[in-house]
Every structure is written in C-alpha cells, then in structure tokens.
Write a protein that holds these residues in place. Structure first.
Motif, PDB file in Angstrom:
ATOM      1  N   VAL A  34      13.144   6.805  11.526  1.00 51.99           N
ATOM      2  CA  VAL A  34      11.832   7.391  11.480  1.00 51.99           C
ATOM      3  C   VAL A  34      11.370   8.176  12.772  1.00 51.99           C
ATOM      4  N   LEU A  45      14.064   6.900   3.412  1.00 55.02           N
ATOM      5  CA  LEU A  45      14.874   5.894   4.265  1.00 55.02           C
ATOM      6  C   LEU A  45      16.020   5.131   3.492  1.00 55.02           C
ATOM      7  N   ILE A  69       6.367   0.994  13.800  1.00 52.98           N
ATOM      8  CA  ILE A  69       5.979   1.985  12.654  1.00 52.98           C
ATOM      9  C   ILE A  69       4.724   1.400  11.750  1.00 52.98           C
ATOM     10  N   LEU A  89       6.203   6.939   5.907  1.00 53.61           N
ATOM     11  CA  LEU A  89       6.568   5.870   7.157  1.00 53.61           C
ATOM     12  C   LEU A  89       6.224   6.991   8.435  1.00 53.61           C
TER      13      LEU A  89
END
Length: 415
Positions: A34, A45, A69, A89
């Motif tokens: 990220v 991810l 995050i 994200l």
C-alpha cells in the motif's frame, strides 16, 4: 494482533482470530504494498500476498486499526463494470509521520513525511550551515519538533540525509567536504541525541543524501518497478551515486559503495579534492557548469538554482548551450562506464543532471549508448527523477522501515 477489542471482529469468534494470526506475517508486506502504491485495492493485495480474500481482509482491517491505512468498503463501481468492486486501499491521511531532515552545502530543512512518501509539513529552510554538526542538527531537529507540536501527529522515528558517505555501522560522515564539518563526524549519534533531547519518539537514522534519493525514487518515483536502479545526481556541490538492487540499497561492506563522483571523465580537467583530476565530482556539478559557461557565481542564490535557471531561461545563449553540452558529454562518459560495470535496467538523474537531461535528452542518451557495451546492445532507459524532495522523502523511509518490517511490533512497542 493488537490485542484490543475491535467491534469489527465481534461475533467472528475463533475464525477471525485464526485468520488474523495466519495473516500476521503478512502485515509488513501488505503495508509496503500500500505504501508504494502497488496495492490500490483489496483484490490486488490478495493477489500480491498470495493469501485468501478473508486473510487479506483481516490484514487490511488490522492495518486500518493501527491507523496506517484507510479501507473504503463502498467504492463506486466503474462505468460498465460487473460484479462488486473491490475495497479501495490508501495510506491514512491523518496517520503517523516520520521526521525527515536534510543538510546540504547551502542550508538545511526539516519535514514530516507520512506513508506513501507524502510530505505533510515542512519547516522554512535555513541557508547557513555552521561548521559544528551538533549546532546544525540541533537546529533542524528543533524545527522538526515544532512541526510535530503544531500538527499533533504521532512520530515513528527520524531520518537524516547528509552530502557525505556515511560509514556503517558507526554512522560516521567520512567526507562532508562541502559542509566544512570534520571528517568522520558521528552524525548519526549526534542526530539521535538531538532527537531524544527534543522528546521525539522512535529511532534515528542517517545516510548519504543520494542513497536516500534513490530509495525514495525507487519506492515512489521514477525508479518504481526497476530491479537494478542506478541513480546519479548533483545537488548543490559534488556528484553522488546510488544503486538499488531488488528493492534494497546496495551499501557495500561498510556503507561506502557507489562513490561515483570520483570517476575520471576529463583526465586533463580540474583538480579534485580526492587528489585526482577531472572527476565527475568537479566536472559535472553546478560550479563546473557555471564556470564552463563563463558565469560568476553569485551569493544570493544557491549554485544549483543559478545553474538550473541558466539552462531553463538562457539555453539559447551559445555560451550556455556549449557549456551544457560539455557537461552532458562528461556525464555521459561517466554513465557509460557505470553501465558497463553495473548493467542497470534503469538510470535516473537528479539535481542539475535532471535539468541537463530535460534540456537535451537525445545527446546524453547517445553518448551513453555509444560509449557503453550494454547501451549499444539495446539501450538503458535514462529518466529524470520525479520527486521534488527525494532526499527528504528517502530520509523518512529510513524511519519508516522498522514499521514496514513489523507494523504491529513497531507501533505497539511504543504504545
């Protein structure tokens, strides 16, 4: 993982905890994905980590609980797309920061840098560098501490960029010639002492400024995606180089690798402080360019800024163009030698070299191709650095690395 009650996990019982335990080892890799922009969605991810969707969801949720995050559970679907869109994200806008400091021949600056290489706040730069490193580092840390007080953000640590080779493991600045600091100054220990004295949390680090510029560019800029990345840059004085291999800086046995400034590119050229003649350090830096162009450097603006302004605004002046071509030819010769030795898959240029590349990209690339074996066989991409303050961002990367390695351990250990 954090051991704190979280309403998102309520009702899941042992299943949720099992997923979290299974994904704990993936927290660091997930955060790095990220952080570097390589995992913009939970689906990406999941694929990058090679885990189940449930495990990836648990990992993302834990990173969000740590304040690192943001997970957008209701992203808008793209027009014409089918199926449920994946959660988005992103790094947390209000998350922790690292204190980054940079010292160079014409001043110093402090900044707060969040995940993603995002500069959150900067302090006004100082244009006077004392010959005592302790005084300079006390001032730059004081400026950084004031930024932390003003923003109220949590600090994970501090990183310092200096225009000198930094020997490991001692953290000594071996040749800070353009700063008038004593050779072998223990800059990392001095910096760490000032950070502690200011009450700033987290560990403190120090490294060469071009090494840190390369690290920042590899993670967030023009070097992203390169496997073997060569960075060459000239800032306010001198020339530095760095190599990133498989995502990690190549420091050599004691932190002194890639002192490219002392490659000879003009045997009958200017004497260099290393004892040789015609090194990149004195043949392709801002002072060399201004001298070649017949311009007397003025005290009111840094040598780097004077050189950049001259190229950008007066390139049609024959003296300026001729000087730029001479510097480009010498730089190209040095890069060709490095290509022969290192075989990088990408070269990025910073400082004055970036401006010279922008002014005449064809000439520089032709010199490198003509004078290097691997350049002749296919060419090495030569690109300008894209981050405006890459050494500052790189200094922050030093402080962020323990968090990237172990987010839970690094953050919960300090409360």
């Amino acid at each position: 993982m954090s051991g704190k009650a979280d309403p998102r996990h309520a009702g899941d019982g042992s299943t949720s905890r099992t997923r979290l335990d299974r994904g704990r080892a993936a927290l660091g890799p997930a955060l790095e994905l990220v952080h570097t922009g390589r995992a913009p969605t939970r689906a990406v991810l999941t694929a990058e980590l090679g885990v189940t969707r449930a495990t990836a969801g648990a990992v993302a949720a834990e990173l969000e609980a740590l304040g690192l995050i943001r997970v957008d559970a209701r992203p808008g679907a793209a027009a014409g797309s089918q199926g449920r869109p994946s959660h988005k994200l992103a790094v947390a806008d209000d998350g922790p920061v690292a204190l980054a400091a940079q010292v160079h021949a014409d001043g110093f600056r402090a900044a707060l840098v969040g995940l993603g290489g995002r500069i959150v706040a900067t302090a006004p730069g100082c244009e006077v560098v004392d010959a005592d490193p302790a005084k300079v580092l006390a001032s730059v840390v004081t400026a950084g501490a004031e930024l932390l007080r003003e923003t109220g953000l949590r600090c994970v640590g501090a990183g310092l960029a200096v225009p000198s080779a930094v020997a490991e493991p001692e953290g000594l600045a071996l040749n800070p010639l353009h700063l008038a600091w004593p050779a072998g100054a223990p800059v990392r220990d001095i910096f760490a002492e000032q950070v502690r004295a200011a009450g700033i949390d987290g560990p403190a680090f120090a490294a060469n400024d071009v090494n840190l510029a390369a690290l920042a560019e590899h993670r967030h800029g023009a070097g992203r995606g390169a496997r073997d990345l060569l960075c060459v840059a000239t800032g306010h004085r001198g020339v530095g180089g760095a190599l990133v291999l498989d995502g990690r800086l190549h420091r050599g046995s004691s932190g002194l690798a890639l002192e490219v400034g002392h490659l000879t590119v003009h045997p009958e050229g200017r004497p260099c402080h290393c004892g040789s003649r015609g090194c990149l350090d004195v043949e392709t830096d801002p002072l060399a360019f201004l001298t070649e162009a017949g311009r007397e450097p003025g005290p009111e603006v840094s040598l780097l800024q004077q050189s950049i302004d001259l190229i950008r605004h007066h390139y049609d002046d024959p003296a300026v163009r001729t000087a730029a071509e001479a510097i480009v030819d010498r730089l190209g010769l040095g890069l060709a030698g490095l290509v022969n030795i290192l075989n990088p898959d990408r070269i990025i240029l910073g400082g004055l070299h970036r401006t010279l590349l922008d002014a005449d990209p064809a000439r520089l690339r032709a010199v490198v191709a003509d004078r290097s074996l691997w350049g002749q066989s296919g060419g090495v991409p030569i690109l300008p650095c894209t981050l405006d303050h890459n050494s500052l961002v790189g200094a922050a990367e030093l402080a962020w690395q323990p968090v990237l390695d172990d987010p839970l351990g690094a953050l919960t250990a300090r409360g």
